[in-house]
Design an enzyme around this catalytic site. Sequence first.
Site, PDB file in Angstrom:
ATOM      1  N   HIS A 443      42.395  32.663 -41.558  1.00  0.00           N
ATOM      2  CA  HIS A 443      43.741  33.104 -41.925  1.00  0.00           C
ATOM      3  C   HIS A 443      43.659  34.291 -42.870  1.00  0.00           C
ATOM      4  O   HIS A 443      42.883  34.290 -43.825  1.00  0.00           O
ATOM      5  CB  HIS A 443      44.509  31.967 -42.604  1.00  0.00           C
ATOM      6  CG  HIS A 443      45.857  32.370 -43.122  1.00  0.00           C
ATOM      7  ND1 HIS A 443      46.160  32.433 -44.459  1.00  0.00           N
ATOM      8  CD2 HIS A 443      46.981  32.760 -42.469  1.00  0.00           C
ATOM      9  CE1 HIS A 443      47.412  32.815 -44.618  1.00  0.00           C
ATOM     10  NE2 HIS A 443      47.936  33.020 -43.429  1.00  0.00           N
ATOM     11  N   SER A 444      44.438  35.343 -42.580  1.00  0.00           N
ATOM     12  CA  SER A 444      44.535  36.500 -43.451  1.00  0.00           C
ATOM     13  C   SER A 444      43.157  37.133 -43.659  1.00  0.00           C
ATOM     14  O   SER A 444      42.448  37.439 -42.699  1.00  0.00           O
ATOM     15  CB  SER A 444      45.186  36.089 -44.783  1.00  0.00           C
ATOM     16  OG  SER A 444      45.426  37.194 -45.617  1.00  0.00           O
ATOM     17  N   LEU A 445      42.753  37.320 -44.912  1.00  0.00           N
ATOM     18  CA  LEU A 445      41.446  37.912 -45.193  1.00  0.00           C
ATOM     19  C   LEU A 445      40.310  37.049 -44.665  1.00  0.00           C
ATOM     20  O   LEU A 445      39.235  37.568 -44.317  1.00  0.00           O
ATOM     21  CB  LEU A 445      41.297  38.111 -46.704  1.00  0.00           C
ATOM     22  CG  LEU A 445      39.978  38.720 -47.199  1.00  0.00           C
ATOM     23  CD1 LEU A 445      39.783  40.123 -46.644  1.00  0.00           C
ATOM     24  CD2 LEU A 445      39.934  38.732 -48.720  1.00  0.00           C
ATOM     25  N   SER A 447      40.066  35.760 -41.810  1.00  0.00           N
ATOM     26  CA  SER A 447      39.743  36.167 -40.446  1.00  0.00           C
ATOM     27  C   SER A 447      38.828  37.382 -40.439  1.00  0.00           C
ATOM     28  O   SER A 447      37.939  37.500 -39.592  1.00  0.00           O
ATOM     29  CB  SER A 447      41.032  36.462 -39.675  1.00  0.00           C
ATOM     30  OG  SER A 447      41.723  37.560 -40.260  1.00  0.00           O
TER      31      SER A 447
END
Length: 878
Positions: A443-445, A447
């Site tokens: 999720h977010s960073l 990934s």
Amino acid sequence: MGENDGCQKEKTSADMLKNTVSNIQRLADEIHQCEGRKKYLAYTRSPSDGGDVRWYFRKVPMEKNEVAASVPRAETVEKSEYFRFGMRDSLAIEASFLQREENLLSIWWREYAECSEGPKGSPSSITKSDPLLKPFPPEDLKAGIPFSNEEERVGVPVKGGLYEVDLVRRQCFPVYWDGDNRRVLRGHWFARKGGLDWLPLREDVSEQLEFAYHGKVWRRRTFQPSGLFAARVDMQGSSPGLHGLFTGDDDTWEAWLNVDASGISSFVKFGGKGIKLRRGYAPSKSPKPTQDELRQQKEEEMDDYCSQVPVRHLVFMVHGIGQRLEKANLVDDVGIFRHITASLAEQHLTSYQRRTQRVLFIPCQWRKNLKLSGESAVEKCTLPGVRGLRVTLSATVHDVLYYMSPIYCQDIIDSVSNQLNKLYLKFLKRNPGYDGKVSLYGHSLGSVLSYDILCHQETLTSPFPMEWIYKDNIKYESCTPNDMKSSDHDSQGKSFNELVTMDSKKLDNDTLDQVGLGVDHDQSERVSGKEDDPDDSKNMDGEDLACTLNQVDEDVYQQDENTTVKSLREEIDRLNARIKELESNKVEEVENESVSKGSSHKNDTLKSYTPLIKYTKLEFKVDTFFAVGSPLGVFLSLRNVRIGIGKGKDYWNNENIVEEMPSCRQMFNIFHPFDPVAYRVEPLVCRDYFNSRPVIIPYHKGGKRLHIGFQEFVEDVASSSQGVMERMSSVKGKMLALCQAKDTDCVVVETPEEPEVVERSYGSIMLETLTGSEDGRIDHVLQDKTFQHQYISAVGAHTNYWKDPDTALFVLKHLYRDIPEESEASDELMENETNQGSNDCNGWHDNEELADEELPLTFSNIKSVKRFTRRAKSFIGP
């Protein structure tokens, strides 16, 4: 219980405590055959007698140095304070308890004696700093599972393997993350304080009542001061005046718990007897269960399901920014996601799929224990104004800046990789021989971090991701601040790296020729000879004079060139000496550091100028990579990276691009249309998808939302109309051509055109490699709500993925994609029962029998859109 009991002969091992199907069956057999179990069976036919033991866990976490014997304070627990374990979990805990019951009870009574009322005071007077509340040393834990630290602690697995029970300390602790311990209570005797629910008694009270039961104390009844003909059993170590009363005969005995009038207890009297007791667990007989009871029942059913179905797919959930915020908790977010997927699995998966595989979601907390040296400096530089906003930015956006820094990038990558390997090895320790799949959910960073790790599983060393910006500069691993300063006085404008990359020996003429500074010695001798005889210049004519002047100019240039070469040689010698000096200083620094074990500042300085990132090899292969709410697209664009196998420079018409491919079977990019952090990935894989819309993720209740379906309907009609108009224009052109041919009496013979074989592009092949399908897609977009403004949706769009049912269903469907809906053996039975229907949902197929209240919200059946499109076509004409 003697030393020859069957339960004491078998030694406890970590493998025997695995909550697997075979072990559950083995534990059930052991419980029925165990000598220790026999004494807990019902020996009378009284309605108050039973042999069902249930285990409970406390809702409120225990304090850091709190021991189990000090809680609960009351003799009975409140209904909302403790929750029951599932039946199969209780079975596993009880089997492990009976195997070493004697030692466990000995430790428990010792702990209880130290915490109970005595000369040092009552339990209420014990403070957190009291040494009696500290856990027992390892030598006192001979009956438990040996462990040297908390990381190696292994207990009885419960709740799907996410928690384990330490019977020595009577605690329930999380396995895959750092969390609070919860008090575990063995329920054998129960009390009905009010209503219809039986609540467990504290262990010390239960053991004393059990001793009285085996002694058939009701046979020694006497008249009590209250006039009741009963046997009295005083409770030792409890509230003053607390006692039990037994009445009746062998087959009709009853028991109450009461307190003298002068005593103080948490009990409330009922009549003259007190609170009704029973031996053994009995379910609630309430005709209308409360919400808590329904939730408890649901959790027990889920726990029983988890204890029967093996884990065949493991998903590590890697968080992004914001985990340093006070209210951020990845464990809670993953717990919410886990409950949503469990609920959706019952609706959208068949019973065969649910029996075949279970998915275990484990949070990966890479930021919790990571301390970066720059954080303290940033804190000192933070302005006091709008403190709350600055703290929020520091806990969110700064993580992105840290990762884009060559100083902290290595620490972050190491933290993620090590945490993933640590979690996987923990899982293997409890599930030896695991051969299922492993996937990543970033999720977010998170990934971006997961993607970078997956792209460097073959080549574990890579330059800093932003190093391409500086590729015309120095080789960073050999550059230090002192070296940078030494290049400032280079009069020829050469950088330090261009000089130090040359050979350390003196440059010869061949080397100078390679750099364009070679000298023609024959020409030099000719010029010098002419200069020695000045009288010959008088006899020269105009042509010779011009040649002589040109030669003189060349001589002057040659002298300047010789001077330049000489200065360069001197400069190189000076730099070589400087390099040797720096190397000697470095050796002295290393020796001094090994002796004094201090002063890590110089190492930090060298590390600061070493943007060569070393990646850790994962202990597992990744099947599916889910990038959710991911800024991966913008990160790759800034790095000038495309996703490929290194043969796409001609395809992208760019010689400077860098290609990389993640080591996974398939990859998906999931995002909300109004998420300000998310970006697309497909345009960096295939140029054909620059203007293509991402795939719409289906609504979890079926079909598409109202406005999404209407928008697609309008676009389909417009597209169909455009196609019909183009077809009409084509037919019109052919008719005109035919008429012209008749006018000229020319017969035009139309030859059938052979279909052209369209060669697939490099980008489409890479897209198939990433998705595992020729028509697969990477970008998948969620549907926004019908009546909500874009900017309002953008506020929480980036953090709502954890509790979004559409995202959970999309992930769930892909994790179960390879499992058929029914087994091959049941296909024939299904054919005979086609007309009977089924309660299971059939995958992505639209449900045509939605509730009436849901119909206005979705276009659950696309047939109406296609039907309307066909009518539009027929209206326009062929």
